[in-house]
Design a protein around this motif. Structure first.
Motif, mmCIF file in Angstrom:
data_model
loop_
_atom_site.group_PDB
_atom_site.id
_atom_site.type_symbol
_atom_site.label_atom_id
_atom_site.label_comp_id
_atom_site.label_asym_id
_atom_site.label_seq_id
_atom_site.Cartn_x
_atom_site.Cartn_y
_atom_site.Cartn_z
ATOM 1 N N LEU A 74 0.845 -1.195 0.000
ATOM 2 C CA LEU A 74 0.000 0.000 0.000
ATOM 3 C C LEU A 74 0.879 1.243 0.000
ATOM 4 N N ILE A 75 0.673 2.114 -0.978
ATOM 5 C CA ILE A 75 1.576 3.243 -1.218
ATOM 6 C C ILE A 75 1.676 4.188 -0.024
ATOM 7 N N GLU A 76 0.589 4.434 0.656
ATOM 8 C CA GLU A 76 0.601 5.391 1.760
ATOM 9 C C GLU A 76 0.893 4.739 3.107
ATOM 10 N N SER A 77 1.260 3.491 3.108
ATOM 11 C CA SER A 77 1.502 2.774 4.358
ATOM 12 C C SER A 77 2.864 3.126 4.934
ATOM 13 N N PHE A 78 3.047 2.748 6.207
ATOM 14 C CA PHE A 78 4.324 2.947 6.879
ATOM 15 C C PHE A 78 4.545 1.788 7.833
ATOM 16 N N SER A 79 5.730 1.697 8.406
ATOM 17 C CA SER A 79 6.074 0.556 9.249
ATOM 18 C C SER A 79 5.168 0.465 10.475
ATOM 19 N N GLU A 80 4.804 -0.766 10.815
ATOM 20 C CA GLU A 80 4.019 -1.003 12.029
ATOM 21 C C GLU A 80 4.864 -1.653 13.125
ATOM 22 N N LEU A 81 6.167 -1.766 12.871
ATOM 23 C CA LEU A 81 7.041 -2.481 13.806
ATOM 24 C C LEU A 81 7.724 -1.513 14.765
ATOM 25 N N GLU A 82 6.941 -0.840 15.572
ATOM 26 C CA GLU A 82 7.505 0.168 16.473
ATOM 27 C C GLU A 82 8.416 -0.438 17.536
ATOM 28 N N TYR A 83 8.207 -1.721 17.865
ATOM 29 C CA TYR A 83 9.032 -2.353 18.907
ATOM 30 C C TYR A 83 10.499 -2.507 18.502
ATOM 31 N N LEU A 84 10.781 -2.348 17.205
ATOM 32 C CA LEU A 84 12.175 -2.443 16.766
ATOM 33 C C LEU A 84 13.036 -1.350 17.388
ATOM 34 N N THR A 85 12.428 -0.197 17.643
ATOM 35 C CA THR A 85 13.164 0.930 18.236
ATOM 36 C C THR A 85 12.742 1.223 19.668
ATOM 37 N N SER A 86 11.545 0.825 20.029
ATOM 38 C CA SER A 86 11.062 1.145 21.382
ATOM 39 C C SER A 86 11.625 0.196 22.437
ATOM 40 N N GLU A 87 12.102 -0.965 22.012
ATOM 41 C CA GLU A 87 12.678 -1.929 22.951
ATOM 42 C C GLU A 87 14.177 -2.065 22.704
ATOM 43 N N ASP A 88 14.883 -2.495 23.746
ATOM 44 C CA ASP A 88 16.313 -2.745 23.617
ATOM 45 C C ASP A 88 16.546 -4.189 23.159
ATOM 46 N N TRP A 89 17.415 -4.344 22.193
ATOM 47 C CA TRP A 89 17.718 -5.673 21.674
ATOM 48 C C TRP A 89 19.222 -5.916 21.772
ATOM 49 N N PRO A 90 19.633 -7.146 22.047
ATOM 50 C CA PRO A 90 21.060 -7.442 22.231
ATOM 51 C C PRO A 90 21.814 -7.652 20.909
ATOM 52 N N PHE A 91 21.269 -7.134 19.839
ATOM 53 C CA PHE A 91 21.903 -7.204 18.523
ATOM 54 C C PHE A 91 21.467 -5.970 17.740
ATOM 55 N N VAL A 92 22.167 -5.721 16.674
ATOM 56 C CA VAL A 92 21.804 -4.593 15.813
ATOM 57 C C VAL A 92 20.652 -5.017 14.911
ATOM 58 N N ILE A 93 19.625 -4.185 14.853
ATOM 59 C CA ILE A 93 18.518 -4.445 13.939
ATOM 60 C C ILE A 93 18.644 -3.518 12.739
ATOM 61 N N LYS A 94 18.773 -4.124 11.566
ATOM 62 C CA LYS A 94 18.776 -3.355 10.318
ATOM 63 C C LYS A 94 17.398 -3.507 9.689
ATOM 64 N N HIS A 95 16.666 -2.416 9.681
ATOM 65 C CA HIS A 95 15.275 -2.476 9.243
ATOM 66 C C HIS A 95 15.095 -1.717 7.930
ATOM 67 N N THR A 96 14.562 -2.416 6.936
ATOM 68 C CA THR A 96 14.223 -1.794 5.655
ATOM 69 C C THR A 96 12.726 -1.913 5.440
ATOM 70 N N PHE A 97 12.099 -0.787 5.143
ATOM 71 C CA PHE A 97 10.666 -0.794 4.820
ATOM 72 C C PHE A 97 10.504 -0.514 3.333
#
Length: 514
Positions: free
Chosen positions: A278-301
């Motif tokens: 969907l052209i006007e859509s955006f990422s729904e994965l807010e937990y990728l940045t709102s939580e701390d993770w013990p690895f680097v997350i490389k996120h492409t939308f």
């Protein structure tokens, strides 16, 4: 190391690692000599070599290419194998079309040159008949033992020079006998039918003679006593990146990330390619940045849907020495990555697909063996293997991209092993809410292609002509039960039209990519 030189029918001489001539019986068939040598030297690698290739035998490389006891190697420089091209009519596996210039997994062995460890021959003694035809005996060993964990390869490094002409003529009598002894009985009838339809041949004598032989598949052979410990000395790190394409599975992906975050061997990077067309859509994965993770997350939308493209985007971002191809709806135990590396360190293999089961599904395989497929959601591969490889986008929204990627790996000279443990649980999550059914161009035509054009594409690119024709006949019989036309004559002509449509669109996919 013991080297058996022969003339194709009888032993000529046996030479030790110290270049000493050893006694052997030159009046018995070669399979007996090979077995006798195994019992006399149970801790040795046993090499066989046709006397015409003695000066071309590369003994110096044996310890490198034969790096653990559960292996069998051979090499036939000629393009035609012992059983000939016709075996493709009834064998759909990637082990038929051998790439000659690299180490390639196959059970098709040759008497020209090869190697096996004595412990394997000791284990199969009295369980596989000592055939008078040495090629038949070696090929039978590999065909029976490959599913049990014997790793079998066509290995050009056995010879210094591989551009050699040693012509052999395959026999229908031997072919039918081999099929009868190593496949289910129905396959000899399908082979017979294929030869009538595709080659206008009627090998009735070969068919009838095959019934005088018993099937060799049994449960008596067990190679578990032969332990694997590779002698290869490789200085490796075990850093690993994980790539996950995802679309509309927010909670499932979160659970995967939680499993990865609790690994005893943590990944360095988790590369997520999130798709939403969907052209006007955006990422729904807010937990990728709102939580701390013990690895680097490389996120492409991206708005471009398709698993092939998503994995290719992720492959461009890999940094670590190893790569875990994962799905967004799997679950793994905390020890998964650590246990995986323990097995890889024993075998020193560079590509492995892991047992991936759905809830309440039982495992079909218990052995580690050479896998005929590739799982793009359940595999660990060394990054150097896939550095120049990409998922072929001609398969996008179709079938076959996993198998094609596996063939790309094999054609580079790397094997894909199947590991029954550690286990991956595949939840088979429902399709994400914003997915749309792709509008494939062939769906709008009156005559629907059968099989899917991407299936035909895979077969055109990766299989022999005989394998393609054999698949056509098998599909013809299987599909009859599932379709609505019950008049056999009408079904035949309709199937022919559907098959031609499939080939047409497969070739269109190839043409448009050129």
């Amino acid at each position: 190391m013991i080297v058996l030189y022969h003339n194709g029918a009888r032993a000529v001489k046996v030479v030790s690692n110290e270049n000493k001539i050893l006694p052997c019986n030159k009046n018995v068939k070669l399979s007996i000599v090979l077995s006798q040598l195994a019992f006399q030297y149970p801790d040795s690698k046993i090499i066989w070599c046709n006397e015409k290739l003695e000066s071309n035998l590369n003994l110096e490389t044996i310890d490198t290419i034969f790096h653990h006891d559960k292996m069998m190697l051979s090499y036939n420089p000629e393009g035609i194998e012992f059983l000939g091209r016709k075996i493709g009519y009834i064998d759909d596996s990637p082990f038929i079309k051998i790439k000659k210039d690299v180490s390639y997994p196959t059970w098709q062995m040759s008497s020209l040159v090869g190697a096996i460890h004595a412990s394997v021959l000791v284990e199969i003694e009295k369980k596989i008949k000592l055939d008078s035809d040495f090629d038949y005996y070696l090929t039978s060993i590999a065909k029976l033992c490959m599913p049990l964990g014997l790793l079998c390869y066509s290995q050009p490094k056995l010879l210094f020079e591989t551009k050699i002409r040693l012509i052999s003529k395959p026999s229908n009598l031997i072919l039918f006998r081999f099929v009868k002894q190593h496949y289910k009985t129905r396959w000899i009838f399908l082979l017979f039918l294929n030869l009538i339809i595709s080659e206008f041949k009627f090998p009735l004598l070969a068919l009838l003679s095959s019934f005088t032989f018993k099937n060799r598949n049994n449960n008596n052979i067990c190679l578990d006593s032969i332990k694997v410990s590779s002698s290869l000395q490789e200085i490796n790190s075990t850093t690993i990146d994980v790539i996950i394409p995802t679309i509309g599975r927010k909670q499932y992906l979160y659970d995967v990330l939680k499993d990865l975050s609790q690994q005893t061997h943590l990944p360095k990077n988790v590369i997520i390619v999130e798709q939403n067309p969907l052209i006007e859509s955006f990422s729904e994965l807010e937990y990728l940045t709102s939580e701390d993770w013990p690895f680097v997350i490389k996120h492409t939308f991206t708005h471009q849907a398709g698993a092939c493209n998503a994995r290719n985007v992720a492959l461009n971002q890999v940094e670590s020495e190893w790569l875990f191809f994962a799905d967004d709806d799997i679950r793994i135990e905390n020890l998964f990555i650590e246990s995986a590396f323990d097995l890889i360190s024993k075998y020193k293999n560079k590509a492995a697909t892991f047992n991936c089961l759905q809830v309440n599904e039982k495992s079909s395989y218990k052995e580690i063996f050479q896998w005929s497929a590739f799982g793009s959601g359940c595999s660990i591969v060394k990054s150097e293997v896939v550095e120049k490889l990409r998922f072929d986008t001609k398969y996008e929204f179709g079938f076959g991209e996993d198998s094609d990627f596996g063939m790309q790996i094999r054609n580079q000279g790397y094997d894909i092993l199947y590991f029954p443990v550690p286990l991956i649980l595949h939840l088979k999550a429902p399709i994400g809410g914003f997915r749309t059914k792709p509008d494939l161009v062939w769906n709008n035509h009156k005559i629907k292609p059968k099989p899917s054009p991407t299936v035909s594409l895979y077969k055109i690119l990766n299989q022999t002509k005989e394998q393609q024709k054999g698949y056509q006949i098998v599909l013809f019989f299987k599909y009859y039960k599932k379709q609505s036309i019950k008049n056999p004559v009408r079904y035949f002509f309709n199937f022919q039209k559907q098959w031609k449509q499939s080939l047409y669109w497969a070739n269109e996919l190839i043409r448009k990519s050129e």
